[in-house]
Design an enzyme around this catalytic site. Structure first.
Site, PDB file in Angstrom:
ATOM      1  CG  ASP A  83      -7.340   2.430  10.364  1.00  0.00           C
ATOM      2  OD1 ASP A  83      -7.880   2.191   9.268  1.00  0.00           O
ATOM      3  OD2 ASP A  83      -6.597   3.418  10.557  1.00  0.00           O
ATOM      4  CG  HIS A  97      -7.108   5.457   7.356  1.00  0.00           C
ATOM      5  ND1 HIS A  97      -6.364   5.022   8.440  1.00  0.00           N
ATOM      6  CD2 HIS A  97      -6.293   6.329   6.699  1.00  0.00           C
ATOM      7  CE1 HIS A  97      -5.188   5.601   8.441  1.00  0.00           C
ATOM      8  NE2 HIS A  97      -5.112   6.392   7.385  1.00  0.00           N
ATOM      9  CB  SER A 138      -1.883   5.798   6.861  1.00  0.00           C
ATOM     10  OG  SER A 138      -2.332   6.834   7.673  1.00  0.00           O
TER      11      SER A 138
END
Length: 353
Positions: free
Chosen positions: A127, A97, A204
């Site tokens: 992901d 993402h 992230s």
């Protein structure tokens, strides 16, 4: 309208309402995230004596060792994420993402230098994504593919809100976590590590390391304080990350087990609406034609109660079970149809791209 199609239509309405509620409750946890065969041989080879000597009481020494292995991922649109150096020849592991929709990114290293990066592989189901840079002889991270103990020290490194080389610390709060209701919209948010180390947008793709400086997880998501959460963050387990990265490097894709169903959570309210005696399990509102479930005789309206050794309490249990299996493996399935209990064995296939 047939009874079967009417049941399928009602299930879709219920699922749509559930998804909308999830978006309100978990919004930034799932969408902004923070912007889950062992690799024992290669991991052991990459472990350094320095990492092995680091203790839980010497976090500054740990950070000094691990920091060069973590990078900042700069997106052309202005977004910021983090990454972990996976191979010394220029392979960076990050979240899918973070780089979604981009082929070119900038990678900022801990020493302040930058290099252009090209996205070479992505897998939305875990992901995870890989970026290649031109720079070589990079310091590579060591991965601990065995799950940590709950209560063990963990340290998170990344670039929250663009503050590169940031460090937070906490403990492993839980294992095999799935964000309730998230599996439909984001299959990646299952079978995660939970940590109470503070995580923010920009973390992230960064590293969660243990007391020996080994990566135990790739930072993936958090539930924000606005939802009443206090330090609830999630990371993809190292075993999942290593398996996905190696497959992306070898074949350009990650193979996932596929059962071929469209599931919906079976609550007592839904059970009453459908006239079912079951109050727990997973309702099938759709079955993929020609898929493993269809070939085994499962139909829309069936209620799955167990998959393999896993008793099914929610939709996430299905995806978590599939995460632990490979195409070609057989799974014992128990289900209820018209009040009668049944059991079949199905053979998992590979998830279509």
């Amino acid at each position: 309208m047939t009874e079967q199609s009417e049941a399928s239509s009602r299930a879709r309405r219920i699922l749509s309402t559930t998804a909308a509620l999830l978006a309100v409750l978990l919004g930034s946890a799932a969408l902004t995230s923070c912007g889950s065969a062992s690799k024992a041989t290669s991991t052991s080879a990459r472990n350094s004596p320095t990492a092995a000597a680091i203790t839980a009481t010497d976090i500054p020494k740990l950070v000094d060792h691990v920091e060069p292995e973590v990078v900042t991922v700069l997106i052309p649109s202005g977004g910021v994420g983090s990454g972990v150096i996976y191979r010394s020849d220029g392979i960076i592991l990050t979240n899918e993402h973070v780089v979604r929709g981009h082929q070119g990114v900038q990678i900022a290293f801990a020493d302040g230098t930058r290099d252009s990066g090209t996205v070479i592989g992505e897998d939305p189901d875990t992901d995870l994504a890989l970026v290649r840079v031109r720079r070589k002889h990079l310091p590579t991270a060591s991965f601990q593919t065995a799950l940590p103990q709950v209560g063990a020290l963990d340290v998170v490194l990344g670039s929250p809100l663009g503050f590169s080389n940031s460090v937070t610390a906490g403990i492993v709060s839980g294992l095999h976590r799935s964000i309730p209701g998230a599996a439909q919209g984001s299959p990646a948010l299952i079978d995660l590590l939970q940590t109470d180390a503070p995580i923010s947008p920009g973390n992230s793709g960064g590293a969660v390391v243990d007391a020996q400086g080994k990566v135990i997880g790739i930072t993936d998501a958090y539930i924000p304080p606005q939802q009443g959460a206090v330090a609830i963050g999630f990371a993809i387990p190292a075993a999942t990350a290593v398996s996905a990265a190696d497959q992306l490097l070898k074949t350009g894709r990650v193979e996932h087990a596929f059962i071929g169903v469209q599931p919906a959570q079976l609550s007592p309210e839904v059970a009453r609406e459908f006239g079912l005696d079951e109050s727990s399990g997973v309702l099938l509102y759709g079955v993929t034609q020609g898929g493993p479930a269809a070939q085994a005789g499962l139909e829309p309206g069936d209620v799955l109660t167990s998959l393999g050794a896993q008793k099914l309490k929610n939709v996430e249990d299905i995806y978590a079970t599939l995460r632990q299996h490979r195409p070609g493996q057989e799974l014992h399935v128990e289900f209820v149809r018209a009040g009668q209990r049944h059991a079949v064995t199905l053979t998992l296939s590979s998830k279509p791209q």
